[in-house]
Write an enzyme that holds these catalytic residues in place. Sequence first.
Site, PDB file in Angstrom:
ATOM      1  N   SER A  65       0.809  -1.285   0.089  1.00 34.24           N
ATOM      2  CA  SER A  65      -0.075   0.004   0.029  1.00 34.24           C
ATOM      3  C   SER A  65       1.066   1.194   0.010  1.00 34.24           C
ATOM      4  O   SER A  65       2.034   1.319   0.512  1.00 34.24           O
ATOM      5  CB  SER A  65      -0.891   0.009   1.230  1.00 34.24           C
ATOM      6  OG  SER A  65      -1.772  -1.137   1.453  1.00 34.24           O
TER       7      SER A  65
HETATM    8  N1  SAH Z   1      -0.269  -4.712   4.257  1.00 35.88           N
HETATM    9  C1  SAH Z   1       0.440  -5.192   3.040  1.00 35.88           C
HETATM   10  C2  SAH Z   1      -0.392  -4.864   1.823  1.00 35.88           C
HETATM   11  C3  SAH Z   1      -0.709  -6.128   1.083  1.00 35.88           C
HETATM   12  S1  SAH Z   1      -2.187  -6.013  -0.218  1.00 35.88           S
HETATM   13  C4  SAH Z   1       1.661  -4.410   2.791  1.00 35.88           C
HETATM   14  O1  SAH Z   1       2.128  -3.607   3.825  1.00 35.88           O
HETATM   15  O2  SAH Z   1       2.441  -4.770   1.983  1.00 35.88           O
HETATM   16  C5  SAH Z   1      -3.186  -7.195   0.418  1.00 35.88           C
HETATM   17  C6  SAH Z   1      -2.952  -8.469   0.599  1.00 35.88           C
HETATM   18  O3  SAH Z   1      -4.007  -9.271   1.081  1.00 35.88           O
HETATM   19  C7  SAH Z   1      -2.413  -9.123  -0.545  1.00 35.88           C
HETATM   20  O4  SAH Z   1      -1.310  -9.557  -0.447  1.00 35.88           O
HETATM   21  C8  SAH Z   1      -3.553 -10.419  -0.516  1.00 35.88           C
HETATM   22  O5  SAH Z   1      -2.829 -11.841  -0.977  1.00 35.88           O
HETATM   23  C9  SAH Z   1      -3.974 -10.478   0.853  1.00 35.88           C
HETATM   24  N2  SAH Z   1      -5.211 -11.069   1.020  1.00 35.88           N
HETATM   25  C10 SAH Z   1      -6.154 -11.163   0.298  1.00 35.88           C
HETATM   26  N3  SAH Z   1      -7.577 -11.804   0.979  1.00 35.88           N
HETATM   27  C11 SAH Z   1      -6.931 -12.318   2.165  1.00 35.88           C
HETATM   28  C12 SAH Z   1      -7.229 -13.198   3.284  1.00 35.88           C
HETATM   29  N4  SAH Z   1      -8.798 -13.641   3.132  1.00 35.88           N
HETATM   30  N5  SAH Z   1      -6.581 -13.490   3.928  1.00 35.88           N
HETATM   31  C13 SAH Z   1      -5.314 -13.033   4.206  1.00 35.88           C
HETATM   32  N6  SAH Z   1      -4.780 -12.244   3.234  1.00 35.88           N
HETATM   33  C14 SAH Z   1      -5.507 -12.021   2.095  1.00 35.88           C
END
Ligand code: SAH
Length: 218
Positions: A65
């Site tokens: 993000s």
């Molecule tokens: N907080 C992260 C942002 C990642 S984007 C950072 O700092 O880099 C969101 C992430 O949520 C993705 O990697 C995606 O695979 C994950 N995601 C989507 N659905 C999910 C679920 N049900 N449980 C865990 N992760 C999930």
Amino acid sequence: MSEHRAFEQRRADMVNEQLRARGIDSPAVLEAMGRVAREQFVPVHLRDSAYEDGPLPIGAGQTISQPYIVALMIEALDLEGGERVLDIGTGSGYAAAVLGCIAGEVFSIERIQELADRAERALTAQGFDNVRVRCGDGTLGWPEHQPFDGIVVAAGAPAVPEALKHQLTLGGHLVIPVGGEQGVQYLERVTRLSDDEFRTEDLGAVRFVPLRGEQGWS
Ligand code: SAH
């Protein structure tokens, strides 16, 4: 200037220009974002772009993000230090690292194994021994470690997952984007007032990848 100093300078500029200037004023959040080496959580070929004012691809179709969004979400948790926090959507591990600087313990869940493994390695290499990562469906929370003083979800849900609301402490906050699968979502802050009473506040429009799972998108 050494590469390390150059990144430190860009990080300090990011904190001032992207966070402070836009109204992030929690000293704990500003300090944490000024400490975590974001360049260590992005793919090597994108390190030079680590402090740009936007999201970046991290592989498997997912993104890290934008720094401002990470700060906004963590500020909304109202942490004072020492809390137990649940982070859904580990992705790169960056937000978990920022949380790890503020909270006492961070439990982070990622759906995609490859990303969970990579994030865990980056967090260990950066010395975050109070952050635990596991691969699984975060929409169900992490029942063995509840209740959480704060829960932050980095992917957009069709509705607030009931399981997560019920893993909050009384007074605890859940911050989560809610809305359509593509396009705009609204960042909501849900506060637990009693066993079954919750208050919801709207923190503005955002755009996230979909939250996929039992209490998310299929
Ligand atoms: N907080 C992260 C942002 C990642 S984007 C950072 O700092 O880099 C969101 C992430 O949520 C993705 O990697 C995606 O695979 C994950 N995601 C989507 N659905 C999910 C679920 N049900 N449980 C865990 N992760 C999930």
